[in-house]
Design a protein around this motif. Sequence first.
Motif, PDB file in Angstrom:
ATOM      1  N   ARG A 106     -38.308  42.724  20.614  1.00 17.66           N
ATOM      2  CA  ARG A 106     -37.288  42.873  19.575  1.00 17.66           C
ATOM      3  C   ARG A 106     -36.868  41.488  19.080  1.00 17.66           C
ATOM      4  NH1 ARG A 106     -33.161  46.354  23.042  1.00 17.66           N
ATOM      5  NH2 ARG A 106     -33.639  44.540  24.352  1.00 17.66           N
ATOM      6  N   GLU A 188     -35.460  52.219   8.342  1.00 17.27           N
ATOM      7  CA  GLU A 188     -34.274  53.077   8.447  1.00 17.27           C
ATOM      8  C   GLU A 188     -32.999  52.369   7.972  1.00 17.27           C
ATOM      9  OE1 GLU A 188     -35.964  54.162  12.739  1.00 17.27           O
ATOM     10  OE2 GLU A 188     -36.259  52.430  11.415  1.00 17.27           O
ATOM     11  N   THR A 189     -32.837  51.101   8.358  1.00 14.61           N
ATOM     12  CA  THR A 189     -31.636  50.362   7.991  1.00 14.61           C
ATOM     13  C   THR A 189     -31.559  50.157   6.483  1.00 14.61           C
ATOM     14  OG1 THR A 189     -31.658  49.232  10.127  1.00 14.61           O
ATOM     15  CG2 THR A 189     -30.339  48.241   8.381  1.00 14.61           C
ATOM     16  N   ALA A 205     -28.271  54.570  10.666  1.00 15.35           N
ATOM     17  CA  ALA A 205     -29.706  54.300  10.630  1.00 15.35           C
ATOM     18  C   ALA A 205     -30.450  54.993  11.762  1.00 15.35           C
ATOM     19  CB  ALA A 205     -29.945  52.790  10.687  1.00 15.35           C
ATOM     20  N   ASP A 206     -29.807  55.079  12.945  1.00 20.52           N
ATOM     21  CA  ASP A 206     -30.511  55.669  14.079  1.00 20.52           C
ATOM     22  C   ASP A 206     -30.625  57.185  14.005  1.00 20.52           C
ATOM     23  OD1 ASP A 206     -27.901  56.367  14.634  1.00 20.52           O
ATOM     24  OD2 ASP A 206     -27.747  55.194  16.475  1.00 20.52           O
ATOM     25  N   ALA A 207     -30.061  57.782  12.960  1.00 23.34           N
ATOM     26  CA  ALA A 207     -30.185  59.227  12.780  1.00 23.34           C
ATOM     27  C   ALA A 207     -31.367  59.611  11.899  1.00 23.34           C
ATOM     28  CB  ALA A 207     -28.904  59.792  12.169  1.00 23.34           C
TER      29      ALA A 207
END
Length: 326
Positions: A106, A188-189, A205-207
């Motif tokens: 990451r 996503e972000t 974003a994590d959805a």
Amino acid sequence: MATPRAGGVVVVGSFNVDHVWQCDALPQPGETRAGRYHSGPGGKGFNQATAAARAGASTSFVCALGDDAGGALARTLAGHDRIAMLAMDSAEPTGTAGIYVDAAGRNSIVIGAGANAALDRGFIDRHAPVLSGAAVVLAQLESPIEAIEAALRHAKAGGATTVLNPAPANAETSAALLALVDVLTPNETEFVALLARHASTALPADAIAGLDDGTLHRLCRTLLPHGTVVVTLGAAGCFASLPDGADAGDGPRWHRAAAERAAVVDTTGAGDAFNGALAASIAHDAGGDLRAQLRFAGRFAALSTERAGAAAAMPTRADVTARFGE
């Protein structure tokens, strides 16, 4: 140095000299950590141009560079990959990026725009024939929006397919810019930032990866009714949404592709690898099978994560074939 040719991929965007520290964990505010340092080429534009060239496309790169060692490095490396460099000379230093990469691959990145922020519409207009003669014009948002809009406008005038990678997520966008886009490729972000800005829709974003396909397709249609949206979902692969009237065969106008397995070393530039490879695939077979194009781009991006660095980590088409077959 390669000479611009009709057809192929033209990438408009940034070049940075990347300063990279690999450490066990990303530093927290106020924390000092030990790490291993290296430097190399980057910037979303150059990463994507390198990916497109190594994926087999005749590639040109439109950018702005300083009169310094970073600018010289960009020109030298472009020559190695036979990328036609169309660089505006700037009094500002060549762009830079500070990148931290943890043990899981990451990253956390800070960018100094430098010359990238100087790319202007006048320079873009002077290279209109290159843009209008392309098969695909690919851009990101690390350069001024006026320059990007001008580039996509010239591309549309010549019938090129326009691809916009709307990164970084906090960059300026406009309805006028989106109207020029044939293929939009947010992660996503970036996707939720665009939805909040242009569709008055708030989502975490994590959805996004967990949404059902029909819901995700409707969100894509709200954001870009006239074009294709490809949302990259990291380890969850990607989701593609086609506009009304697009030829999707007998199935729905959307497609979800799984990510390829990879022994991840560094995810820096993986999204750029995907975008460059997708642009090369579209240029090679305009109007071809989107599923096959996404599969190739996903495989190309997966291989890029198995090497450290950004532009330097891009594989070749031969690497992809050797690993995954045709």
